[in-house]
Enzyme design. Structure first.
Site, PDB file in Angstrom:
ATOM      1  N   ASN A   7       0.862  -1.182   0.000  1.00 39.21           N
ATOM      2  CA  ASN A   7       0.000   0.000   0.000  1.00 39.21           C
ATOM      3  C   ASN A   7       0.902   1.237   0.000  1.00 39.21           C
ATOM      4  O   ASN A   7       1.473   1.593   1.025  1.00 39.21           O
ATOM      5  CB  ASN A   7      -0.878  -0.045   1.261  1.00 39.21           C
ATOM      6  CG  ASN A   7      -1.841   1.135   1.344  1.00 39.21           C
ATOM      7  OD1 ASN A   7      -1.802   2.048   0.515  1.00 39.21           O
ATOM      8  ND2 ASN A   7      -2.694   1.107   2.352  1.00 39.21           N
ATOM      9  N   ARG A  87      -2.840  -2.202  -3.063  1.00 40.21           N
ATOM     10  CA  ARG A  87      -4.026  -1.405  -2.775  1.00 40.21           C
ATOM     11  C   ARG A  87      -3.980  -0.185  -3.694  1.00 40.21           C
ATOM     12  O   ARG A  87      -3.022   0.586  -3.675  1.00 40.21           O
ATOM     13  CB  ARG A  87      -4.022  -0.941  -1.326  1.00 40.21           C
ATOM     14  CG  ARG A  87      -5.217  -0.064  -1.068  1.00 40.21           C
ATOM     15  CD  ARG A  87      -5.247   0.507   0.317  1.00 40.21           C
ATOM     16  NE  ARG A  87      -6.493   1.229   0.488  1.00 40.21           N
ATOM     17  CZ  ARG A  87      -6.616   2.313   1.227  1.00 40.21           C
ATOM     18  NH1 ARG A  87      -5.583   2.789   1.873  1.00 40.21           N
ATOM     19  NH2 ARG A  87      -7.778   2.914   1.332  1.00 40.21           N
ATOM     20  N   HIS A 174     -12.825   3.068   0.274  1.00 44.36           N
ATOM     21  CA  HIS A 174     -12.870   2.046   1.332  1.00 44.36           C
ATOM     22  C   HIS A 174     -13.656   0.804   0.880  1.00 44.36           C
ATOM     23  O   HIS A 174     -14.186   0.063   1.691  1.00 44.36           O
ATOM     24  CB  HIS A 174     -13.558   2.568   2.622  1.00 44.36           C
ATOM     25  CG  HIS A 174     -12.871   3.715   3.292  1.00 44.36           C
ATOM     26  ND1 HIS A 174     -13.562   4.800   3.783  1.00 44.36           N
ATOM     27  CD2 HIS A 174     -11.581   3.942   3.564  1.00 44.36           C
ATOM     28  CE1 HIS A 174     -12.712   5.648   4.333  1.00 44.36           C
ATOM     29  NE2 HIS A 174     -11.496   5.158   4.206  1.00 44.36           N
ATOM     30  N   HIS A 202     -17.492   2.657   7.953  1.00 47.96           N
ATOM     31  CA  HIS A 202     -16.027   2.602   8.084  1.00 47.96           C
ATOM     32  C   HIS A 202     -15.607   3.955   8.661  1.00 47.96           C
ATOM     33  O   HIS A 202     -15.567   4.962   7.949  1.00 47.96           O
ATOM     34  CB  HIS A 202     -15.389   2.350   6.715  1.00 47.96           C
ATOM     35  CG  HIS A 202     -13.894   2.290   6.757  1.00 47.96           C
ATOM     36  ND1 HIS A 202     -13.162   1.131   6.601  1.00 47.96           N
ATOM     37  CD2 HIS A 202     -12.975   3.265   6.970  1.00 47.96           C
ATOM     38  CE1 HIS A 202     -11.878   1.394   6.707  1.00 47.96           C
ATOM     39  NE2 HIS A 202     -11.732   2.694   6.937  1.00 47.96           N
ATOM     40  N   GLY A 204     -12.712   5.891  10.428  1.00 45.84           N
ATOM     41  CA  GLY A 204     -11.302   5.948  10.826  1.00 45.84           C
ATOM     42  C   GLY A 204     -10.808   7.361  10.637  1.00 45.84           C
ATOM     43  O   GLY A 204     -11.564   8.312  10.827  1.00 45.84           O
ATOM     44  N   GLY A 206     -10.149   8.620   7.760  1.00 46.03           N
ATOM     45  CA  GLY A 206     -11.154   8.963   6.750  1.00 46.03           C
ATOM     46  C   GLY A 206     -12.372   8.114   7.071  1.00 46.03           C
ATOM     47  O   GLY A 206     -12.220   6.988   7.551  1.00 46.03           O
ATOM     48  N   ARG A 235     -11.347  16.446   7.541  1.00 51.48           N
ATOM     49  CA  ARG A 235     -12.026  16.792   6.283  1.00 51.48           C
ATOM     50  C   ARG A 235     -13.431  17.314   6.557  1.00 51.48           C
ATOM     51  O   ARG A 235     -14.109  16.806   7.464  1.00 51.48           O
ATOM     52  CB  ARG A 235     -12.149  15.566   5.367  1.00 51.48           C
ATOM     53  CG  ARG A 235     -10.825  15.029   4.897  1.00 51.48           C
ATOM     54  CD  ARG A 235     -11.036  13.927   3.858  1.00 51.48           C
ATOM     55  NE  ARG A 235      -9.790  13.248   3.566  1.00 51.48           N
ATOM     56  CZ  ARG A 235      -9.668  11.921   3.493  1.00 51.48           C
ATOM     57  NH1 ARG A 235     -10.705  11.132   3.666  1.00 51.48           N
ATOM     58  NH2 ARG A 235      -8.497  11.395   3.219  1.00 51.48           N
ATOM     59  N   ARG A 279      -9.796  10.518  19.952  1.00 53.10           N
ATOM     60  CA  ARG A 279      -9.528  10.213  21.365  1.00 53.10           C
ATOM     61  C   ARG A 279      -9.228  11.484  22.139  1.00 53.10           C
ATOM     62  O   ARG A 279      -9.734  11.692  23.248  1.00 53.10           O
ATOM     63  CB  ARG A 279      -8.330   9.258  21.502  1.00 53.10           C
ATOM     64  CG  ARG A 279      -8.658   7.841  21.148  1.00 53.10           C
ATOM     65  CD  ARG A 279      -7.422   7.031  20.966  1.00 53.10           C
ATOM     66  NE  ARG A 279      -6.747   7.393  19.730  1.00 53.10           N
ATOM     67  CZ  ARG A 279      -5.915   6.610  19.058  1.00 53.10           C
ATOM     68  NH1 ARG A 279      -5.636   5.421  19.517  1.00 53.10           N
ATOM     69  NH2 ARG A 279      -5.352   6.995  17.931  1.00 53.10           N
ATOM     70  N   GLU A 379      -8.540  -5.336   5.668  1.00 53.03           N
ATOM     71  CA  GLU A 379      -8.274  -4.901   4.294  1.00 53.03           C
ATOM     72  C   GLU A 379      -7.098  -5.641   3.659  1.00 53.03           C
ATOM     73  O   GLU A 379      -7.172  -6.066   2.512  1.00 53.03           O
ATOM     74  CB  GLU A 379      -8.031  -3.388   4.267  1.00 53.03           C
ATOM     75  CG  GLU A 379      -9.339  -2.626   4.364  1.00 53.03           C
ATOM     76  CD  GLU A 379      -9.138  -1.151   4.656  1.00 53.03           C
ATOM     77  OE1 GLU A 379      -8.567  -0.844   5.720  1.00 53.03           O
ATOM     78  OE2 GLU A 379      -9.547  -0.326   3.842  1.00 53.03           O
TER      79      GLU A 379
HETATM   80  P1  ADP Z   1      -6.858   4.863   8.980  1.00 49.53           P
HETATM   81  O1  ADP Z   1      -8.122   5.531   8.536  1.00 49.53           O
HETATM   82  O2  ADP Z   1      -5.644   5.728   8.810  1.00 49.53           O
HETATM   83  O3  ADP Z   1      -6.695   3.449   8.498  1.00 49.53           O
HETATM   84  P2  ADP Z   1      -7.863   3.886  11.499  1.00 49.53           P
HETATM   85  O4  ADP Z   1      -9.015   3.230  10.834  1.00 49.53           O
HETATM   86  O5  ADP Z   1      -6.961   3.037  12.312  1.00 49.53           O
HETATM   87  O6  ADP Z   1      -6.978   4.766  10.543  1.00 49.53           O
HETATM   88  O7  ADP Z   1      -8.454   5.043  12.453  1.00 49.53           O
HETATM   89  C1  ADP Z   1      -7.610   5.851  13.199  1.00 49.53           C
HETATM   90  C2  ADP Z   1      -8.435   6.871  13.959  1.00 49.53           C
HETATM   91  O8  ADP Z   1      -9.374   6.191  14.801  1.00 49.53           O
HETATM   92  C3  ADP Z   1      -7.622   7.742  14.925  1.00 49.53           C
HETATM   93  O9  ADP Z   1      -7.131   8.894  14.301  1.00 49.53           O
HETATM   94  C4  ADP Z   1      -8.638   8.110  15.960  1.00 49.53           C
HETATM   95  O10 ADP Z   1      -9.317   9.302  15.563  1.00 49.53           O
HETATM   96  C5  ADP Z   1      -9.644   6.986  15.938  1.00 49.53           C
HETATM   97  N1  ADP Z   1      -9.568   6.124  17.132  1.00 49.53           N
HETATM   98  C6  ADP Z   1      -8.789   5.061  17.351  1.00 49.53           C
HETATM   99  N2  ADP Z   1      -9.023   4.523  18.582  1.00 49.53           N
HETATM  100  C7  ADP Z   1     -10.000   5.288  19.128  1.00 49.53           C
HETATM  101  C8  ADP Z   1     -10.691   5.273  20.377  1.00 49.53           C
HETATM  102  N3  ADP Z   1     -10.439   4.355  21.310  1.00 49.53           N
HETATM  103  N4  ADP Z   1     -11.620   6.219  20.598  1.00 49.53           N
HETATM  104  C9  ADP Z   1     -11.906   7.151  19.647  1.00 49.53           C
HETATM  105  N5  ADP Z   1     -11.297   7.213  18.467  1.00 49.53           N
HETATM  106  C10 ADP Z   1     -10.358   6.305  18.195  1.00 49.53           C
END
Ligand code: ADP
Length: 419
Positions: A7, A87, A174, A202, A204, A206, A235, A279, A379
């Site tokens: 990736n 990816r 995604h 999904h 994260g 993003g 975003r 967090r 993924e």
């Molecule tokens: P990516 O989108 O880069 O693959 P992830 O899916 O791992 O990343 O998501 C990462 C994001 O998830 C972090 O920036 C954070 O905002 C959020 N996150 C991770 N753990 C927690 C948690 N325990 N509580 C709230 N948000 C969380």
């Protein structure tokens, strides 16, 4: 039989090597192109941070990854890798499925123009083709799963020529994750994917949602680019499009500066002034920071509205499926989102919600009209499995009998591997 999953991001390279369902090694090279890059990897269960060194470009990063895998005893030479799955964020309008890397994939001009930020995906392909010219390579597109959307969901109400001339339309992203978690959720519900309608979330760095009707994506929240849809870490998500020229004139911004403002400085970060990491924003909201509170409310509200819309779009959803960093790990945000869904009969079980972090579980209360599931996404494994499927379909001989490869496309197998 080893399958390497690669990736390539704008300044990073992530990789994983699978032998059957087993992850032999994975690694991350960051800050490619900067003075000093960072390289960390995992071999079996051992985590390593490697000495800092400059990595000029993705080609050099791929060479470094190979050297490390040789040092770690994963391979003796690059040719030991049976196949590479890449990816690829944007496949453009022509790819409804993963594809063997050929001239058409390598010269996918539309996709490169539509997603210049994700051009490194294609650089990664070139570097791997150069290093392993005999090894089959597969492109697994983030957009492919969404290609089943009907035109009414993907066409924008611009003059039609923008669609025909420039292919400006909704693509969605995604897709590998939405495909996996929607299928796995159906298995967990003991139903066939064809017989259930689900909304996958999904969430994260993003975030996107998909409306999945009978196993097929019928709508998704991201658009031509990953900026559209729900509010994200940094975003904007959807907003009045007239704001764009208005701000550009007000602050004399170039298109690139405006793009950066909307992608990197907005969302939960821009609203809260705290962070794009949810967090930290939750921690601030809990100590009474009003802007942090507002940012979380805006984030959750934007998701609730999409769920309401997609409940209608799929003709009644039987389940919501939470995945990715926030969806898997934040009972707090799952609760905040579901609290606004009483109107469609969603009821969470607070104990199950709190207890289930990063593992498959149903977290709805008895009597909830819509089930609520947590399904950790897979993924990388899906990219390996999709690659193997495409290779077999192309008639390329496997070094092992297909059933002995240990990789199956059944989501259950992927989930089992993680337990
Ligand atoms: P990516 O989108 O880069 O693959 P992830 O899916 O791992 O990343 O998501 C990462 C994001 O998830 C972090 O920036 C954070 O905002 C959020 N996150 C991770 N753990 C927690 C948690 N325990 N509580 C709230 N948000 C969380």
């Amino acid at each position: 039989m080893l399958i390497l999953v690669v990736n390539c991001g704008s300044s990073s390279l992530k990789y994983t090597v699978f032998e059957g369902e087993r992850e032999l090694t994975s690694g991350l090279i960051e800050k490619i192109g900067e003075k000093i890059s960072a390289f960390s990897c995992k071999v079996g269960s051992e985590k390593k941070t490697l000495p800092d060194q400059p990595v000029a470009d993705h080609e050099q990063a791929i060479a470094l990854m190979m050297d490390q895998m040789i040092k770690d005893g994963i391979i003796r030479q690059p040719a030991d890798i049976f196949a590479v799955g890449h990816r690829v964020v944007h496949g453009g309008p022509n790819y409804t499925d993963a594809a063997l890397v050929d001239e058409a994939v390598r010269n996918n001009a539309i996709a490169k123009e539509l997603a210049p930020l994700h051009y490194p995906n294609y650089i990664g392909i070139e570097a791997c083709v150069k290093m392993m010219p005999q090894t089959p390579q597969v492109a697994v597109f983030d957009t492919a799963f969404h290609q089943t959307m009907p035109p009414k969901a993907y066409v924008y109400a611009l003059p039609y020529r923008f669609y025909t001339d420039y292919k400006i339309r909704k693509y969605g992203f995604h897709g590998t994750s939405h495909k996996y978690v929607s299928r796995r959720a159906a298995e967990l519900m003991k139903k066939s994917a064809k017989s259930v309608n689900v909304i996958t979330l999904h969430l994260g760095n993003g975030s996107s949602l998909a409306a999945v009707q009978g196993g097929r994506c019928v709508d998704t929240s991201m658009g031509l680019t990953p900026l559209a849809g729900v509010v994200m870490g940094s975003r904007t998500g959807d907003m009045d499009p007239a704001i764009v020229p208005f701000i550009m004139e007000l602050e004399h911004l170039t298109p690139a500066q405006m793009d950066k403002l909307m992608n990197k400085e907005s969302g939960v970060l821009g609203l809260s002034g705290v962070s794009n990491d949810l967090r930290e924003v939750i921690a601030q909201a809990e100590t009474g920071n009003e802007r942090a509170r507002l940012a979380l409310d805006v984030f959750a509200y934007s998701i609730q509205k999409y769920i309401g819309a997609y409940h209608v779009v799929v003709g009644g959803a039987q389940a919501l499926v939470f995945t990715a960093g926030i969806g898997e790990k934040s009972p707090y945000l799952r609760e905040l989102i579901c609290r606004g869904l009483k109107g469609i009969g969603v009821k969470l079980d607070p104990v199950k919600n709190k207890k289930n972090i990063s593992r498959e579980a149903a977290i709805h209360a008895r009597g909830s009209k819509i089930q609520v599931w947590v399904v950790p996404t897979r993924e990388e494994y899906m990219i390996a499995a999709e690659s193997l499927r495409v290779i077999q379909a192309a008639g390329i001989e496997l070094p092992l009998e297909p059933e002995k490869t240990g990789i199956t496309r059944k989501p259950a197998a992927a989930a089992k591997r993680k337990k």
